[in-house]
Write a protein that holds these residues in place. Structure first.
Motif, PDB file in Angstrom:
ATOM      1  N   TYR A   1      52.368 -12.382  30.353  1.00  0.00           N
ATOM      2  CA  TYR A   1      53.341 -11.300  30.246  1.00  0.00           C
ATOM      3  C   TYR A   1      54.623 -11.626  31.011  1.00  0.00           C
ATOM      4  N   THR A   2      54.485 -12.225  32.192  1.00  0.00           N
ATOM      5  CA  THR A   2      55.659 -12.469  33.028  1.00  0.00           C
ATOM      6  C   THR A   2      56.676 -13.347  32.329  1.00  0.00           C
ATOM      7  N   GLU A   3      56.217 -14.451  31.749  1.00  0.00           N
ATOM      8  CA  GLU A   3      57.132 -15.381  31.101  1.00  0.00           C
ATOM      9  C   GLU A   3      57.823 -14.743  29.895  1.00  0.00           C
ATOM     10  N   VAL A   4      57.076 -13.951  29.137  1.00  0.00           N
ATOM     11  CA  VAL A   4      57.683 -13.312  27.966  1.00  0.00           C
ATOM     12  C   VAL A   4      58.692 -12.242  28.398  1.00  0.00           C
ATOM     13  N   ALA A   5      58.308 -11.425  29.385  1.00  0.00           N
ATOM     14  CA  ALA A   5      59.150 -10.302  29.795  1.00  0.00           C
ATOM     15  C   ALA A   5      60.374 -10.723  30.597  1.00  0.00           C
ATOM     16  N   HIS A   6      60.250 -11.782  31.386  1.00  0.00           N
ATOM     17  CA  HIS A   6      61.322 -12.119  32.314  1.00  0.00           C
ATOM     18  C   HIS A   6      62.031 -13.440  32.010  1.00  0.00           C
ATOM     19  N   ASP A   7      61.581 -14.150  30.994  1.00  0.00           N
ATOM     20  CA  ASP A   7      62.306 -15.352  30.580  1.00  0.00           C
ATOM     21  C   ASP A   7      62.667 -15.277  29.093  1.00  0.00           C
ATOM     22  N   TRP A   8      61.654 -15.130  28.237  1.00  0.00           N
ATOM     23  CA  TRP A   8      61.934 -15.044  26.796  1.00  0.00           C
ATOM     24  C   TRP A   8      62.872 -13.886  26.488  1.00  0.00           C
ATOM     25  N   LEU A   9      62.576 -12.702  26.998  1.00  0.00           N
ATOM     26  CA  LEU A   9      63.383 -11.525  26.664  1.00  0.00           C
ATOM     27  C   LEU A   9      64.836 -11.663  27.116  1.00  0.00           C
ATOM     28  N   PRO A  10      65.132 -12.059  28.358  1.00  0.00           N
ATOM     29  CA  PRO A  10      66.543 -12.247  28.727  1.00  0.00           C
ATOM     30  C   PRO A  10      67.262 -13.292  27.878  1.00  0.00           C
ATOM     31  N   ARG A  11      66.569 -14.361  27.479  1.00  0.00           N
ATOM     32  CA  ARG A  11      67.207 -15.365  26.633  1.00  0.00           C
ATOM     33  C   ARG A  11      67.564 -14.793  25.263  1.00  0.00           C
ATOM     34  N   VAL A  12      66.651 -13.999  24.715  1.00  0.00           N
ATOM     35  CA  VAL A  12      66.903 -13.382  23.411  1.00  0.00           C
ATOM     36  C   VAL A  12      68.046 -12.377  23.511  1.00  0.00           C
ATOM     37  N   VAL A  13      68.034 -11.580  24.575  1.00  0.00           N
ATOM     38  CA  VAL A  13      69.102 -10.595  24.755  1.00  0.00           C
ATOM     39  C   VAL A  13      70.448 -11.302  24.930  1.00  0.00           C
ATOM     40  N   ALA A  14      70.469 -12.390  25.701  1.00  0.00           N
ATOM     41  CA  ALA A  14      71.723 -13.122  25.903  1.00  0.00           C
ATOM     42  C   ALA A  14      72.275 -13.637  24.576  1.00  0.00           C
ATOM     43  N   ALA A  15      71.388 -14.126  23.712  1.00  0.00           N
ATOM     44  CA  ALA A  15      71.835 -14.601  22.398  1.00  0.00           C
ATOM     45  C   ALA A  15      72.386 -13.457  21.564  1.00  0.00           C
ATOM     46  N   ALA A  16      71.720 -12.313  21.605  1.00  0.00           N
ATOM     47  CA  ALA A  16      72.190 -11.156  20.842  1.00  0.00           C
ATOM     48  C   ALA A  16      73.527 -10.654  21.372  1.00  0.00           C
ATOM     49  N   ARG A  17      73.716 -10.741  22.685  1.00  0.00           N
ATOM     50  CA  ARG A  17      74.940 -10.231  23.309  1.00  0.00           C
ATOM     51  C   ARG A  17      76.177 -11.058  22.950  1.00  0.00           C
ATOM     52  N   ARG A  18      75.986 -12.275  22.499  1.00  0.00           N
ATOM     53  CA  ARG A  18      77.150 -13.093  22.138  1.00  0.00           C
ATOM     54  C   ARG A  18      77.920 -12.494  20.973  1.00  0.00           C
ATOM     55  N   GLU A  19      77.220 -11.724  20.154  1.00  0.00           N
ATOM     56  CA  GLU A  19      77.860 -11.124  18.985  1.00  0.00           C
ATOM     57  C   GLU A  19      77.892  -9.605  19.044  1.00  0.00           C
ATOM     58  N   HIS A  20      77.135  -9.024  19.963  1.00  0.00           N
ATOM     59  CA  HIS A  20      77.001  -7.568  19.968  1.00  0.00           C
ATOM     60  C   HIS A  20      76.903  -7.078  21.403  1.00  0.00           C
ATOM     61  N   ASP A  21      77.883  -6.293  21.851  1.00  0.00           N
ATOM     62  CA  ASP A  21      77.906  -5.867  23.244  1.00  0.00           C
ATOM     63  C   ASP A  21      77.696  -4.369  23.424  1.00  0.00           C
ATOM     64  N   GLY A  22      77.172  -3.697  22.396  1.00  0.00           N
ATOM     65  CA  GLY A  22      76.912  -2.260  22.507  1.00  0.00           C
ATOM     66  C   GLY A  22      75.672  -1.974  23.341  1.00  0.00           C
ATOM     67  N   PRO A  23      75.313  -0.710  23.495  1.00  0.00           N
ATOM     68  CA  PRO A  23      74.104  -0.348  24.234  1.00  0.00           C
ATOM     69  C   PRO A  23      72.875  -1.031  23.646  1.00  0.00           C
ATOM     70  N   LEU A  24      71.936  -1.408  24.511  1.00  0.00           N
ATOM     71  CA  LEU A  24      70.733  -2.119  24.090  1.00  0.00           C
ATOM     72  C   LEU A  24      69.521  -1.206  24.167  1.00  0.00           C
ATOM     73  N   VAL A  25      68.744  -1.177  23.093  1.00  0.00           N
ATOM     74  CA  VAL A  25      67.507  -0.405  23.038  1.00  0.00           C
ATOM     75  C   VAL A  25      66.363  -1.373  22.784  1.00  0.00           C
ATOM     76  N   GLY A  26      65.392  -1.402  23.687  1.00  0.00           N
ATOM     77  CA  GLY A  26      64.193  -2.194  23.463  1.00  0.00           C
ATOM     78  C   GLY A  26      63.181  -1.377  22.701  1.00  0.00           C
ATOM     79  N   LEU A  27      62.689  -1.914  21.581  1.00  0.00           N
ATOM     80  CA  LEU A  27      61.674  -1.222  20.778  1.00  0.00           C
ATOM     81  C   LEU A  27      60.394  -2.041  20.836  1.00  0.00           C
ATOM     82  N   GLY A  28      59.415  -1.547  21.580  1.00  0.00           N
ATOM     83  CA  GLY A  28      58.164  -2.255  21.749  1.00  0.00           C
ATOM     84  C   GLY A  28      57.098  -1.717  20.831  1.00  0.00           C
ATOM     85  N   HIS A  29      56.583  -2.573  19.962  1.00  0.00           N
ATOM     86  CA  HIS A  29      55.495  -2.195  19.063  1.00  0.00           C
ATOM     87  C   HIS A  29      54.183  -2.746  19.620  1.00  0.00           C
TER      88      HIS A  29
END
Length: 286
Positions: A80-108
């Motif tokens: 869980y740690t690696e996914v939550a604190h490494d994978w997720l920030p990397r994915v968010v950083a990539a998304a932020r390059r094109e989109h800087d609006g509010p971020l909503v995490g949707l966990g299924h």
């Protein structure tokens, strides 16, 4: 408009971020965190429908899952740690390059556990959260002794094989041993302790807006299990509803997973909440 971005991961592998862009720019971005063993591609109708209803949405595979490389095996391990604190920030950083609006995490489902693990960290990223079909696997709130036996068998076999061969056994897909060990412990104790550190104390002061979606008849996330997960966010601004597909509603019957392939109604309901609450949270109190 759809876009796909390759993201390099800490283990030397990669994943791909799929973004479905809404016509309106500057609005919220919903990042979908998948369930255990469900590839990101399965959610594409769901993220496309959110974009159609005015909310840009994105999804990517966890390390070793779906289109991510390399595939989970005895030598590729994470929890869980690696996914939550490494994978997720990397994915968010990539998304932020094109989109800087509010971020909503949707966990299924499992994605809800990942999201809560992230929120328990030092620098949580989302402005709001959605939990859908997400509950604890704790056996006392989740079908009793049957769940206890099944989850502990999964943990035992994973220790022997050094990964969970769910692709052969019909549940959860191929999963890394640390993630399954932590998930099995969660099922046994009711506490999520990535790396031996419980997340519950850090979640007590989380005050984000949170939408909790129960799926009618969801045997993998029954109401008591959802209650137990939501209870880990005592200070959050929680809104909850149960999605029931009425006769005559468009799309196919909705279950724990199939909602993502038939999102015509549930997507609109989630988008409405996101547009209202993510903007408020990001701007802060007046």
């Amino acid at each position: 408009m759809d876009a796909r971005t390759r993201i390099d991961l800490a283990d030397g592998g990669s994943t791909v971020l799929h973004v479905a862009q809404a016509k309106e720019v500057g609005g919220p971005l919903v990042l979908v965190l998948p369930a255990m063993g469900v590839p990101a591609g399965y959610y594409e109708p769901f993220v496309d429908d959110l974009a159609r209803t005015g909310v840009t949405a994105a999804v990517a595979d966890y390390p070793g899952q779906g289109a991510a490389t390399p595939r989970v095996d005895r030598d590729l391990d994470h929890g869980y740690t690696e996914v939550a604190h490494d994978w997720l920030p990397r994915v968010v950083a990539a998304a932020r390059r094109e989109h800087d609006g509010p971020l909503v995490g949707l966990g299924h489902s499992l994605g809800g556990h990942i999201l809560l693990t992230h929120l328990a960290g030092d620098e949580p990223l989302p402005d709001a959260a959605v939990l859908i079909g997400a509950g604890t696997p704790f056996w006392r709130t989740h079908h009793g002794v049957k769940t206890l036996l099944q989850t502990q068998f999964m943990g035992l076999l994973t220790r022997i094989r050094r990964f969970w061969p769910g692709d052969r056994l019909g549940f959860g897909g191929r999963q890394p041993r640390t993630l399954i060990r932590e998930w099995a412990a969660f099922a046994r104790t009711g506490r999520l302790t990535p790396g031996g550190r419980p997340i519950e104390p850090a979640l007590r002061d989380v005050r984000l807006p949170v939408l909790v979606v129960d799926l009618d008849g969801d045997h993998l996330a029954p109401p008591a299990a959802v209650d137990a997960l939501v209870a880990k966010l005592p200070s959050a601004q929680v809104e909850r509803f149960t999605f029931v597909k009425a006769p005559g509603d468009p799309g196919k019957p909705v279950s724990h997973v199939s909602f993502a392939r038939s999102p015509e109604i549930i997507g609109e309901r989630i988008a409405e909440w996101v547009l209202k609450n993510a903007q408020v949270s990001a701007s802060g109190p007046e």
